[in-house]
Design a protein around this motif. Structure first.
Motif, PDB file in Angstrom:
ATOM      1  N   VAL A  44      -9.495  21.303   3.315  1.00  0.00           N
ATOM      2  CA  VAL A  44     -10.311  20.235   2.406  1.00  0.00           C
ATOM      3  C   VAL A  44      -9.814  18.670   3.049  1.00  0.00           C
ATOM      4  CG1 VAL A  44     -10.485  18.949   0.398  1.00  0.00           C
ATOM      5  CG2 VAL A  44     -10.774  21.642   0.243  1.00  0.00           C
ATOM      6  N   VAL A  45      -8.467  18.323   2.993  1.00  0.00           N
ATOM      7  CA  VAL A  45      -8.044  17.227   3.419  1.00  0.00           C
ATOM      8  C   VAL A  45      -7.942  16.903   4.941  1.00  0.00           C
ATOM      9  CG1 VAL A  45      -5.950  15.839   2.988  1.00  0.00           C
ATOM     10  CG2 VAL A  45      -6.590  17.378   1.317  1.00  0.00           C
ATOM     11  N   GLY A  46      -7.836  17.928   5.728  1.00  0.00           N
ATOM     12  CA  GLY A  46      -7.616  17.844   7.099  1.00  0.00           C
ATOM     13  C   GLY A  46      -6.370  17.715   7.887  1.00  0.00           C
ATOM     14  N   ARG A  47      -5.295  17.918   7.018  1.00  0.00           N
ATOM     15  CA  ARG A  47      -4.123  17.943   7.687  1.00  0.00           C
ATOM     16  C   ARG A  47      -3.018  18.649   6.339  1.00  0.00           C
ATOM     17  NH1 ARG A  47      -2.183  11.568   7.559  1.00  0.00           N
ATOM     18  NH2 ARG A  47      -4.640  11.344   8.473  1.00  0.00           N
ATOM     19  N   SER A  48      -1.982  18.894   6.871  1.00  0.00           N
ATOM     20  CA  SER A  48      -0.909  19.665   5.964  1.00  0.00           C
ATOM     21  C   SER A  48      -0.535  18.904   4.817  1.00  0.00           C
ATOM     22  CB  SER A  48       0.207  20.260   6.755  1.00  0.00           C
ATOM     23  OG  SER A  48       1.289  19.162   6.990  1.00  0.00           O
ATOM     24  N   PRO A  49       0.172  19.436   3.605  1.00  0.00           N
ATOM     25  CA  PRO A  49       0.473  18.503   2.770  1.00  0.00           C
ATOM     26  C   PRO A  49       1.639  17.458   2.980  1.00  0.00           C
ATOM     27  CG  PRO A  49       0.237  20.765   1.707  1.00  0.00           C
ATOM     28  CD  PRO A  49      -0.024  20.765   3.429  1.00  0.00           C
ATOM     29  N   MET A  50       2.544  18.070   3.867  1.00  0.00           N
ATOM     30  CA  MET A  50       3.634  17.183   4.169  1.00  0.00           C
ATOM     31  C   MET A  50       3.329  16.007   5.353  1.00  0.00           C
ATOM     32  SD  MET A  50       5.551  18.524   1.890  1.00  0.00           S
ATOM     33  CE  MET A  50       6.992  17.342   2.299  1.00  0.00           C
ATOM     34  N   ALA A  51       2.212  16.562   5.926  1.00  0.00           N
ATOM     35  CA  ALA A  51       1.864  15.354   6.874  1.00  0.00           C
ATOM     36  C   ALA A  51       1.106  14.410   6.309  1.00  0.00           C
ATOM     37  CB  ALA A  51       0.623  16.002   8.239  1.00  0.00           C
ATOM     38  N   TYR A  52       0.290  14.748   5.340  1.00  0.00           N
ATOM     39  CA  TYR A  52      -0.494  13.795   4.445  1.00  0.00           C
ATOM     40  C   TYR A  52       0.526  13.154   3.781  1.00  0.00           C
ATOM     41  CZ  TYR A  52      -3.483  11.214   1.207  1.00  0.00           C
ATOM     42  OH  TYR A  52      -4.141  10.328   0.498  1.00  0.00           O
ATOM     43  N   LEU A  53       1.455  13.709   3.054  1.00  0.00           N
ATOM     44  CA  LEU A  53       2.745  12.719   2.312  1.00  0.00           C
ATOM     45  C   LEU A  53       3.357  11.693   3.269  1.00  0.00           C
ATOM     46  CD1 LEU A  53       4.148  12.454  -0.241  1.00  0.00           C
ATOM     47  CD2 LEU A  53       5.669  14.442   0.560  1.00  0.00           C
ATOM     48  N   LYS A  54       3.513  12.259   4.444  1.00  0.00           N
ATOM     49  CA  LYS A  54       4.135  11.167   5.488  1.00  0.00           C
ATOM     50  C   LYS A  54       3.178  10.002   5.641  1.00  0.00           C
ATOM     51  CE  LYS A  54       6.212  10.442   9.867  1.00  0.00           C
ATOM     52  NZ  LYS A  54       6.725  11.160  11.141  1.00  0.00           N
ATOM     53  N   SER A  55       2.115  10.197   5.843  1.00  0.00           N
ATOM     54  CA  SER A  55       0.853   9.012   6.113  1.00  0.00           C
ATOM     55  C   SER A  55       0.975   8.348   5.144  1.00  0.00           C
ATOM     56  CB  SER A  55      -0.202   9.827   6.581  1.00  0.00           C
ATOM     57  OG  SER A  55      -1.347   8.737   6.567  1.00  0.00           O
ATOM     58  N   TRP A  56       0.923   8.832   3.803  1.00  0.00           N
ATOM     59  CA  TRP A  56       0.851   7.944   2.464  1.00  0.00           C
ATOM     60  C   TRP A  56       2.041   7.342   2.435  1.00  0.00           C
ATOM     61  CZ3 TRP A  56      -2.023   5.239  -0.413  1.00  0.00           C
ATOM     62  CH2 TRP A  56      -1.407   5.022  -1.645  1.00  0.00           C
ATOM     63  N   ARG A  57       3.436   7.754   2.597  1.00  0.00           N
ATOM     64  CA  ARG A  57       4.532   6.905   2.740  1.00  0.00           C
ATOM     65  C   ARG A  57       4.524   5.799   3.557  1.00  0.00           C
ATOM     66  NH1 ARG A  57       8.646  12.338   2.034  1.00  0.00           N
ATOM     67  NH2 ARG A  57       8.828  12.108  -0.517  1.00  0.00           N
ATOM     68  N   MET A  58       4.044   6.061   4.791  1.00  0.00           N
ATOM     69  CA  MET A  58       3.938   4.872   5.680  1.00  0.00           C
ATOM     70  C   MET A  58       2.902   3.795   5.377  1.00  0.00           C
ATOM     71  SD  MET A  58       6.241   5.666   8.197  1.00  0.00           S
ATOM     72  CE  MET A  58       7.366   6.091   6.674  1.00  0.00           C
ATOM     73  N   THR A  59       2.001   4.161   4.791  1.00  0.00           N
ATOM     74  CA  THR A  59       1.144   3.013   4.294  1.00  0.00           C
ATOM     75  C   THR A  59       1.662   2.343   3.000  1.00  0.00           C
ATOM     76  OG1 THR A  59      -1.007   4.750   4.299  1.00  0.00           O
ATOM     77  CG2 THR A  59      -1.273   2.898   2.816  1.00  0.00           C
ATOM     78  N   VAL A  60       2.333   3.082   2.080  1.00  0.00           N
ATOM     79  CA  VAL A  60       2.999   2.334   1.188  1.00  0.00           C
ATOM     80  C   VAL A  60       4.400   1.346   1.764  1.00  0.00           C
ATOM     81  CG1 VAL A  60       4.538   2.512  -1.072  1.00  0.00           C
ATOM     82  CG2 VAL A  60       2.757   4.054  -0.666  1.00  0.00           C
ATOM     83  N   ALA A  61       4.813   1.787   2.856  1.00  0.00           N
ATOM     84  CA  ALA A  61       5.856   1.214   3.620  1.00  0.00           C
ATOM     85  C   ALA A  61       5.179   0.015   3.923  1.00  0.00           C
ATOM     86  CB  ALA A  61       6.697   1.998   4.504  1.00  0.00           C
ATOM     87  N   GLN A  62       4.282  -0.118   4.697  1.00  0.00           N
ATOM     88  CA  GLN A  62       3.471  -1.212   5.386  1.00  0.00           C
ATOM     89  C   GLN A  62       3.580  -2.236   4.081  1.00  0.00           C
ATOM     90  OE1 GLN A  62       0.131   0.511   7.229  1.00  0.00           O
ATOM     91  NE2 GLN A  62       1.039  -0.106   9.185  1.00  0.00           N
ATOM     92  N   GLY A  63       2.756  -1.826   3.132  1.00  0.00           N
ATOM     93  CA  GLY A  63       2.480  -2.805   1.871  1.00  0.00           C
ATOM     94  C   GLY A  63       3.721  -3.253   1.736  1.00  0.00           C
ATOM     95  N   ALA A  64       4.857  -2.593   1.255  1.00  0.00           N
ATOM     96  CA  ALA A  64       6.005  -2.966   0.708  1.00  0.00           C
ATOM     97  C   ALA A  64       6.741  -4.159   1.458  1.00  0.00           C
ATOM     98  CB  ALA A  64       6.994  -1.897   0.651  1.00  0.00           C
ATOM     99  N   LEU A  65       6.544  -3.722   2.921  1.00  0.00           N
ATOM    100  CA  LEU A  65       7.157  -4.781   4.051  1.00  0.00           C
ATOM    101  C   LEU A  65       6.569  -6.089   3.788  1.00  0.00           C
ATOM    102  CD1 LEU A  65       7.774  -2.283   6.758  1.00  0.00           C
ATOM    103  CD2 LEU A  65       9.629  -3.513   5.461  1.00  0.00           C
ATOM    104  N   LEU A  66       5.226  -6.175   4.207  1.00  0.00           N
ATOM    105  CA  LEU A  66       4.359  -7.323   3.975  1.00  0.00           C
ATOM    106  C   LEU A  66       4.573  -8.094   2.784  1.00  0.00           C
ATOM    107  CD1 LEU A  66       1.247  -6.119   5.745  1.00  0.00           C
ATOM    108  CD2 LEU A  66       3.087  -7.209   6.816  1.00  0.00           C
ATOM    109  N   GLU A  67       5.060  -7.381   1.661  1.00  0.00           N
ATOM    110  CA  GLU A  67       5.216  -8.175   0.502  1.00  0.00           C
ATOM    111  C   GLU A  67       6.677  -8.904   0.241  1.00  0.00           C
ATOM    112  OE1 GLU A  67       4.494  -5.246  -2.464  1.00  0.00           O
ATOM    113  OE2 GLU A  67       2.408  -5.438  -2.248  1.00  0.00           O
ATOM    114  N   GLY A  68       7.397  -8.414   1.385  1.00  0.00           N
ATOM    115  CA  GLY A  68       8.785  -8.969   1.621  1.00  0.00           C
ATOM    116  C   GLY A  68      10.095  -8.071   1.297  1.00  0.00           C
ATOM    117  N   ALA A  69       9.626  -6.816   1.051  1.00  0.00           N
ATOM    118  CA  ALA A  69      10.702  -5.932   0.673  1.00  0.00           C
ATOM    119  C   ALA A  69      11.604  -5.745   2.121  1.00  0.00           C
ATOM    120  CB  ALA A  69      10.333  -4.720   0.349  1.00  0.00           C
ATOM    121  N   ARG A  70      13.008  -5.567   1.976  1.00  0.00           N
ATOM    122  CA  ARG A  70      13.640  -5.115   3.079  1.00  0.00           C
ATOM    123  C   ARG A  70      13.775  -3.766   3.457  1.00  0.00           C
ATOM    124  NH1 ARG A  70      16.913  -9.437   4.324  1.00  0.00           N
ATOM    125  NH2 ARG A  70      16.997 -11.318   2.847  1.00  0.00           N
ATOM    126  N   VAL A  71      14.075  -3.332   4.558  1.00  0.00           N
ATOM    127  CA  VAL A  71      14.225  -2.110   5.041  1.00  0.00           C
ATOM    128  C   VAL A  71      14.634  -1.218   4.069  1.00  0.00           C
ATOM    129  CG1 VAL A  71      14.766  -0.717   6.976  1.00  0.00           C
ATOM    130  CG2 VAL A  71      14.056  -2.910   7.458  1.00  0.00           C
TER     131      VAL A  71
END
Length: 250
Positions: free
Chosen positions: A184-211
């Motif tokens: 249904v989703v087109g990738r494994s659950p853990m692969a999707y979770l990693k992609s989502w985490r990286m999306t959240v990370a991009q937003g956090a970094l652009l808002e000024g969060a540190r690494v």
């Protein structure tokens, strides 16, 4: 059972932005009119727009969904088209965006961002309600069982998720869940979770969060581990990514 909000967290992490343009050449939002009445809205996610949208229909605005790695961006078609006669609420939002993008006004930047965010939410609702996606996040959000797992991932990216944690949420056996999620989703659950985490990370970094702060926010034990995962996903370090976006590195 309480209703699951399938969009709020997802959209909140997308960093939707509306940028007013001096000219329409770089616009990806068009309002097609006949006899002065808006008939159709077109949002282009892939360029070039010039070949598809009449230049006199394009608004002086560029709508950014927060980057091509966002799972929603990947799941959306190259062009979203809405018949405004069937969606008067979207026609109203489009008219306000047209007004705000016409020229600089007090608070115009914030107003444009808010209106573009509202437009994106309404467009995504339509995508879910249509329920015609075969695979991808929209198909998953429309699925009666998998949508609960996706909402859990979206709401708690910092949690140390294992596949077995998803089974009671979905109400499936392990083999059924793995096969259904992939189909249904087109990738494994853990692969999707990693992609989502990286999306959240991009937003956090652009808002000024540190690494290190960003690493904790998305469930990585250390800044180094997060940096390695980020480089594997995007080919650049978090600091280099922020610098490329014209921000001050965190």
């Amino acid at each position: 059972m309480a209703h699951l909000d399938r969009l709020s967290t997802l959209v909140s992490q997308m960093n939707v932005r509306g940028r007013r343009l001096v000219t329409v050449e770089d616009s990806n939002l068009a309002l097609i009119k006949e006899d002065g009445v808006a008939q159709r809205l077109e949002l282009y996610l892939s360029k070039p727009v010039a070949e598809a949208s009449p230049i006199d229909a394009r608004l002086k605005v560029e709508l950014d969904l927060g980057g091509a790695q966002n799972p929603l961006f990947v799941a959306l078609p190259p062009c979203l088209t809405v018949d405004l006669a069937k969606a008067p609420h979207i026609a109203s939002i489009a008219a306000l965006i047209e007004s705000e993008s016409a020229g600089p006004r007090c608070g115009g930047g914030i107003a444009l961002d808010r209106l573009c965010g509202l437009l994106v939410i309404t467009l995504l609702r339509l995508q879910i309600e249509k329920n015609d996606a075969k695979t991808g996040v929209f198909a998953g959000l429309a699925h009666p069982k998998l949508n609960r797992v996706l909402v859990a991932m979206h709401d708690q990216p910092e949690r140390y998720w294992q596949v077995d944690d998803f089974l009671p949420i979905a109400g499936m056996s392990r083999s059924q869940f793995m096969a259904e999620f992939l189909a249904v989703v087109g990738r494994s659950p853990m692969a999707y979770l990693k992609s989502w985490r990286m999306t959240v990370a991009q937003g956090a970094l652009l808002e000024g969060a540190r690494v290190n702060e960003t690493a904790r926010r998305i469930g990585y034990a250390s800044g180094d581990a997060f940096t390695r995962a980020f480089v594997a996903s995007f080919g650049v370090s978090p600091k280099a990514f922020v610098a490329q976006q014209g921000q001050n590195p965190a």
